[in-house]
Design a protein around this motif. Structure first.
Motif, PDB file in Angstrom:
ATOM      1  N   ILE A 110       0.844  -1.188   0.000  1.00 36.55           N
ATOM      2  CA  ILE A 110       0.000   0.000   0.000  1.00 36.55           C
ATOM      3  C   ILE A 110       0.888   1.250   0.000  1.00 36.55           C
ATOM      4  N   SER A 111       0.285   2.346  -0.409  1.00 37.31           N
ATOM      5  CA  SER A 111       0.925   3.650  -0.348  1.00 37.31           C
ATOM      6  C   SER A 111       0.285   4.427   0.794  1.00 37.31           C
ATOM      7  N   LEU A 112       1.075   4.743   1.809  1.00 36.09           N
ATOM      8  CA  LEU A 112       0.544   5.532   2.916  1.00 36.09           C
ATOM      9  C   LEU A 112       0.124   6.916   2.441  1.00 36.09           C
ATOM     10  N   LYS A 113       0.821   7.451   1.453  1.00 36.44           N
ATOM     11  CA  LYS A 113       0.477   8.778   0.919  1.00 36.44           C
ATOM     12  C   LYS A 113      -0.964   8.811   0.426  1.00 36.44           C
ATOM     13  N   ARG A 114      -1.368   7.762  -0.271  1.00 38.37           N
ATOM     14  CA  ARG A 114      -2.723   7.706  -0.833  1.00 38.37           C
ATOM     15  C   ARG A 114      -3.750   7.211   0.166  1.00 38.37           C
ATOM     16  N   GLU A 115      -3.433   6.100   0.858  1.00 33.56           N
ATOM     17  CA  GLU A 115      -4.444   5.418   1.655  1.00 33.56           C
ATOM     18  C   GLU A 115      -4.507   5.844   3.115  1.00 33.56           C
ATOM     19  N   TYR A 116      -3.403   6.373   3.644  1.00 37.99           N
ATOM     20  CA  TYR A 116      -3.349   6.796   5.046  1.00 37.99           C
ATOM     21  C   TYR A 116      -2.568   8.108   5.155  1.00 37.99           C
ATOM     22  N   PRO A 117      -3.114   9.196   4.599  1.00 40.85           N
ATOM     23  CA  PRO A 117      -2.364  10.455   4.573  1.00 40.85           C
ATOM     24  C   PRO A 117      -1.982  10.986   5.958  1.00 40.85           C
ATOM     25  N   GLU A 118      -2.784  10.687   6.974  1.00 37.55           N
ATOM     26  CA  GLU A 118      -2.453  11.160   8.326  1.00 37.55           C
ATOM     27  C   GLU A 118      -1.225  10.434   8.885  1.00 37.55           C
ATOM     28  N   VAL A 119      -1.070   9.161   8.556  1.00 34.76           N
ATOM     29  CA  VAL A 119       0.111   8.397   8.963  1.00 34.76           C
ATOM     30  C   VAL A 119       1.316   8.852   8.145  1.00 34.76           C
ATOM     31  N   ASN A 120       1.108   9.051   6.860  1.00 34.22           N
ATOM     32  CA  ASN A 120       2.169   9.539   5.986  1.00 34.22           C
ATOM     33  C   ASN A 120       2.712  10.874   6.495  1.00 34.22           C
ATOM     34  N   LYS A 121       1.828  11.749   6.928  1.00 31.71           N
ATOM     35  CA  LYS A 121       2.241  13.067   7.429  1.00 31.71           C
ATOM     36  C   LYS A 121       3.180  12.927   8.628  1.00 31.71           C
ATOM     37  N   ILE A 122       2.892  12.004   9.522  1.00 29.29           N
ATOM     38  CA  ILE A 122       3.743  11.792  10.701  1.00 29.29           C
ATOM     39  C   ILE A 122       5.134  11.328  10.270  1.00 29.29           C
ATOM     40  N   PHE A 123       5.200  10.354   9.365  1.00 27.72           N
ATOM     41  CA  PHE A 123       6.503   9.877   8.893  1.00 27.72           C
ATOM     42  C   PHE A 123       7.267  10.987   8.160  1.00 27.72           C
ATOM     43  N   GLN A 124       6.556  11.789   7.365  1.00 30.21           N
ATOM     44  CA  GLN A 124       7.200  12.914   6.664  1.00 30.21           C
ATOM     45  C   GLN A 124       7.789  13.907   7.674  1.00 30.21           C
ATOM     46  N   GLU A 125       7.032  14.210   8.739  1.00 33.92           N
ATOM     47  CA  GLU A 125       7.510  15.149   9.752  1.00 33.92           C
ATOM     48  C   GLU A 125       8.748  14.599  10.453  1.00 33.92           C
ATOM     49  N   ILE A 126       8.759  13.313  10.762  1.00 32.38           N
ATOM     50  CA  ILE A 126       9.919  12.699  11.409  1.00 32.38           C
ATOM     51  C   ILE A 126      11.140  12.783  10.491  1.00 32.38           C
ATOM     52  N   MET A 127      10.942  12.569   9.193  1.00 36.65           N
ATOM     53  CA  MET A 127      12.054  12.683   8.245  1.00 36.65           C
ATOM     54  C   MET A 127      12.654  14.091   8.283  1.00 36.65           C
TER      55      MET A 127
END
Length: 140
Positions: free
Chosen positions: A120-137
């Protein structure tokens, strides 16, 4: 966001015949530290799985720099090395708590699956989770 290192007391049962921590235990310690990391960023593994996100390990690399012995306390620091919403690579440093000596480094690579074990793509399917990982990066 400040991510605290995972603190680990080396147990007697984890030692080998030479009275040092057996090499296989470091991989377990990486997992413990990774779960602690996810908890700290608000994505504990139970929550992720209940939302249908599974994070299997694709590969593990571990480089032993110095021995860890029974009853030593180590700190395991995690850093996300790469993340694109589909795959993630995590780096680990294990250091002696007292001396800060670097004992072990390692990496694990992961992908994200749904409950049917499909990528799965977190960007597409779980944008709120993707945002957390992006912020940590951005904090790395």
């Amino acid at each position: 966001m400040i991510i605290k290192p995972y603190e680990r007391l080396a147990q007697y049962y984890e030692t080998d015949q030479m009275k040092i921590i057996h090499h296989s235990n470091y991989i377990r310690w990486f997992e413990e530290a990774r779960l602690n990391f996810l908890e700290q960023i608000g994505l504990n593994y139970d929550k992720m799985e209940s939302n249908g996100i599974i994070i299997p390990v694709l590969s593990v690399n571990c480089e032993y720099r110095s021995m860890i012995r029974f009853a030593e306390i180590v700190l395991i620091q995690i850093k996300i090395l790469s993340y694109n919403g589909i795959k993630m690579k995590i780096g680990y440093e294990i250091r002696d708590k007292k001396t800060n000596e670097l004992k072990t480094i390692g990496e694990t690579s992961h992908c994200f699956f749904n409950e049917e074990y499909q990528p799965i793509s977190l960007k597409r399917e779980y944008p709120e989770v993707n945002k957390i990982f992006q912020e940590i990066m951005n904090y790395n």
